[in-house]
Design an enzyme around this catalytic site. Structure first.
Site, PDB file in Angstrom:
ATOM      1  N   ALA A  44      26.884  60.598  40.036  1.00 42.96           N
ATOM      2  CA  ALA A  44      26.545  59.887  38.941  1.00 42.96           C
ATOM      3  C   ALA A  44      25.001  59.599  38.628  1.00 42.96           C
ATOM      4  O   ALA A  44      24.607  59.362  40.065  1.00 42.96           O
ATOM      5  CB  ALA A  44      27.509  58.706  38.554  1.00 42.96           C
ATOM      6  N   GLU A  50      30.325  56.748  47.049  1.00 43.01           N
ATOM      7  CA  GLU A  50      30.586  55.551  46.384  1.00 43.01           C
ATOM      8  C   GLU A  50      30.628  54.137  46.944  1.00 43.01           C
ATOM      9  O   GLU A  50      29.952  53.276  46.538  1.00 43.01           O
ATOM     10  CB  GLU A  50      31.553  55.820  45.255  1.00 43.01           C
ATOM     11  CG  GLU A  50      31.386  56.858  44.208  1.00 43.01           C
ATOM     12  CD  GLU A  50      31.883  58.201  44.641  1.00 43.01           C
ATOM     13  OE1 GLU A  50      32.168  58.290  45.809  1.00 43.01           O
ATOM     14  OE2 GLU A  50      32.257  58.940  43.920  1.00 43.01           O
ATOM     15  N   GLY A  92      30.572  61.978  41.956  1.00 43.98           N
ATOM     16  CA  GLY A  92      30.815  62.727  40.738  1.00 43.98           C
ATOM     17  C   GLY A  92      30.731  64.151  40.809  1.00 43.98           C
ATOM     18  O   GLY A  92      31.307  64.914  40.175  1.00 43.98           O
TER      19      GLY A  92
HETATM   20  C1  HXC Z   1      19.934  59.110  40.196  1.00 47.34           C
HETATM   21  C2  HXC Z   1      19.084  60.214  41.841  1.00 47.34           C
HETATM   22  C3  HXC Z   1      20.555  60.764  42.325  1.00 47.34           C
HETATM   23  C4  HXC Z   1      21.648  60.199  41.562  1.00 47.34           C
HETATM   24  C5  HXC Z   1      19.077  61.673  43.737  1.00 47.34           C
HETATM   25  N1  HXC Z   1      18.259  60.976  42.733  1.00 47.34           N
HETATM   26  N2  HXC Z   1      20.485  61.352  43.630  1.00 47.34           N
HETATM   27  N3  HXC Z   1      19.016  59.974  40.699  1.00 47.34           N
HETATM   28  N4  HXC Z   1      21.199  59.253  40.715  1.00 47.34           N
HETATM   29  N5  HXC Z   1      22.706  60.305  41.907  1.00 47.34           N
HETATM   30  C6  HXC Z   1      16.773  61.184  42.604  1.00 47.34           C
HETATM   31  C7  HXC Z   1      16.135  60.276  43.675  1.00 47.34           C
HETATM   32  O1  HXC Z   1      16.004  58.993  43.261  1.00 47.34           O
HETATM   33  C8  HXC Z   1      14.811  60.808  43.849  1.00 47.34           C
HETATM   34  O2  HXC Z   1      14.240  60.645  42.609  1.00 47.34           O
HETATM   35  C9  HXC Z   1      15.165  62.581  43.521  1.00 47.34           C
HETATM   36  O3  HXC Z   1      16.628  62.527  42.780  1.00 47.34           O
HETATM   37  C10 HXC Z   1      15.296  63.058  44.776  1.00 47.34           C
HETATM   38  O4  HXC Z   1      16.348  62.644  45.690  1.00 47.34           O
HETATM   39  P1  HXC Z   1      15.734  61.897  47.195  1.00 47.34           P
HETATM   40  O5  HXC Z   1      16.780  61.052  47.557  1.00 47.34           O
HETATM   41  O6  HXC Z   1      14.301  61.919  47.303  1.00 47.34           O
HETATM   42  O7  HXC Z   1      16.265  63.434  48.109  1.00 47.34           O
HETATM   43  P2  HXC Z   1      16.713  63.532  49.565  1.00 47.34           P
HETATM   44  O8  HXC Z   1      15.881  62.618  50.197  1.00 47.34           O
HETATM   45  O9  HXC Z   1      16.699  64.929  49.943  1.00 47.34           O
HETATM   46  O10 HXC Z   1      18.107  62.868  49.520  1.00 47.34           O
HETATM   47  C11 HXC Z   1      18.983  63.571  48.866  1.00 47.34           C
HETATM   48  C12 HXC Z   1      20.348  62.660  48.734  1.00 47.34           C
HETATM   49  C13 HXC Z   1      19.975  61.531  48.080  1.00 47.34           C
HETATM   50  C14 HXC Z   1      20.871  62.627  50.054  1.00 47.34           C
HETATM   51  C15 HXC Z   1      21.448  63.583  47.878  1.00 47.34           C
HETATM   52  O11 HXC Z   1      19.309  61.722  46.968  1.00 47.34           O
HETATM   53  C16 HXC Z   1      21.308  60.469  47.774  1.00 47.34           C
HETATM   54  O12 HXC Z   1      21.890  59.989  48.719  1.00 47.34           O
HETATM   55  N6  HXC Z   1      21.566  60.466  46.411  1.00 47.34           N
HETATM   56  C17 HXC Z   1      22.692  59.620  45.983  1.00 47.34           C
HETATM   57  C18 HXC Z   1      23.907  60.278  46.179  1.00 47.34           C
HETATM   58  C19 HXC Z   1      25.052  59.534  45.884  1.00 47.34           C
HETATM   59  O13 HXC Z   1      25.264  58.204  46.029  1.00 47.34           O
HETATM   60  N7  HXC Z   1      25.828  59.579  44.842  1.00 47.34           N
HETATM   61  C20 HXC Z   1      27.131  58.887  44.218  1.00 47.34           C
HETATM   62  C21 HXC Z   1      26.520  58.550  42.893  1.00 47.34           C
HETATM   63  S1  HXC Z   1      28.056  57.274  42.544  1.00 47.34           S
HETATM   64  P3  HXC Z   1      12.650  60.247  42.693  1.00 47.34           P
HETATM   65  O14 HXC Z   1      12.002  59.667  41.470  1.00 47.34           O
HETATM   66  O15 HXC Z   1      12.370  59.376  44.085  1.00 47.34           O
HETATM   67  O16 HXC Z   1      12.117  61.646  43.158  1.00 47.34           O
HETATM   68  C22 HXC Z   1      29.132  58.447  41.711  1.00 47.34           C
HETATM   69  C23 HXC Z   1      30.127  58.006  40.947  1.00 47.34           C
HETATM   70  C24 HXC Z   1      31.144  58.764  39.895  1.00 47.34           C
HETATM   71  O17 HXC Z   1      29.062  59.504  41.480  1.00 47.34           O
HETATM   72  C25 HXC Z   1      31.777  58.079  39.073  1.00 47.34           C
HETATM   73  C26 HXC Z   1      32.107  58.955  38.223  1.00 47.34           C
HETATM   74  C27 HXC Z   1      31.469  58.937  36.798  1.00 47.34           C
END
Ligand code: HXC
Length: 267
Positions: free
Chosen positions: A73, A141, A118
């Site tokens: 998400a 999450e 998500g």
């Molecule tokens: C918003 C995101 C994002 C996300 C990455 N980005 N994931 N933005 N929401 N979920 C953005 C980063 O901020 C960054 O923006 C760019 O994408 C590249 O990501 P990096 O982190 O620089 O890349 P990297 O170092 O290679 O790391 C990759 C990654 C990491 C391990 C996937 O991005 C990460 O941990 N992302 C979050 C994963 C997460 O927690 N997902 C669960 C979300 S909760 P900038 O501007 O800095 O370039 C969920 C709940 C679902 O999904 C509920 C139902 C709807």
């Protein structure tokens, strides 16, 4: 075969139809295809079109770029939502996963990189998951102070078992594609360049069979898993009865007996 341009006005999702296959591509590569509410609304529109277009026999769902299917998400959007808004948006996301799961046509998740939160939940709603060698999966999450909300607590244990599901959900640990394959989260691992061709090959194989048999098989598995075995068997028998009254059943059985290839009509 010629590509049909979509009449839908979508900003975050690419939607294209080529012959019997529709391609839905999450298209926010700068944020690793993070799933905003707008993305879920556009996924709904694209999948409803694929469901309602009788020329579409199956769907490939993938992500833009070579880094992510979807990294979950949109955390920026989520960071400001109230509890009430979050409950609403989760119900919206869940409805999209249910639409995909019960589309009546096979949907292949072609996981081309990160499938987190998500993103993993979206892949789990698909009929079949194949993944490239760089794919990574997880339900991170809890690291954000939340929990899975697009079906992860329900579909993950059904796919890989309760113990492994709880370990992934509670540790927030990310696993590589070989581990995802070992535990049954993905069906096949293929090189990135072969990902879409392999998804198409699977769909073409399924599409050579009778549409009703395919649709009702998906329904029987999905609805059966919602209830008891005896309820599931009743659903199976009812759908088997409907298939057996179809013209395609006459065609399939007579083609077998006449030692020729069947020509299914979807009736
Ligand atoms: C918003 C995101 C994002 C996300 C990455 N980005 N994931 N933005 N929401 N979920 C953005 C980063 O901020 C960054 O923006 C760019 O994408 C590249 O990501 P990096 O982190 O620089 O890349 P990297 O170092 O290679 O790391 C990759 C990654 C990491 C391990 C996937 O991005 C990460 O941990 N992302 C979050 C994963 C997460 O927690 N997902 C669960 C979300 S909760 P900038 O501007 O800095 O370039 C969920 C709940 C679902 O999904 C509920 C139902 C709807």
């Amino acid at each position: 075969m010629a590509s049909t341009a979509s009449a839908l006005q979508l900003q975050n999702v690419l939607y294209e139809k080529k012959g019997p296959i529709a391609y839905v591509t999450l298209d926010r590569p700068k944020v690793l295809n993070a799933l905003s509410q707008a993305v879920f609304s556009e996924l709904k529109a694209a999948f409803e079109d694929a469901r309602d277009d009788s020329s579409v026999r199956g769907v490939v769902l993938t992500g833009s770029g070579d880094k992510a299917f979807a990294a979950g998400a949109d955390i920026a959007e989520m960071s400001t939502s109230t509890g009430v808004q979050a409950e609403e948006s989760t119900r919206h996301a869940q409805a999209v996963t249910e639409l995909i799961e019960n589309l009546g046509k096979p949907v292949i998740a072609a996981v081309n990189g990160f499938a987190l939160g998500g993103g993993c939940e979206l892949a789990m709603a698909c009929t079949i998951r194949i993944a490239s060698e760089n794919a990574k999966f997880g339900q991170p999450e809890v690291k954000l102070g939340i929990m899975p909300g697009a079906g992860g607590t329900q579909r993950l244990p059904r796919l890989i078992g309760k113990g492994r599901a709880l370990q992934l959900i509670l540790t927030g640990e990310m696993i590589n594609v070989q581990e995802a394959y070992r535990i049954g989260l993905v069906n096949e691992v293929v090189p990135l360049a072969n990902l879409i061709p392999r998804a198409e090959a699977i769909l073409n194989q399924i599409n050579s069979h009778a549409p009703l048999g395919v649709k009702f098989s998906i329904d029987a598995v999905n609805k059966g898993l919602d209830g008891s075995v005896s309820e599931g068997l009743l659903i199976e028998a009812s759908l088997f009865g409907i298939c057996s009254g179809s013209e395609d059943k006459k065609e399939g059985t007579s083609a077998f007996l006449a030692k020729r290839a069947p020509q299914f009509q979807g009736r």
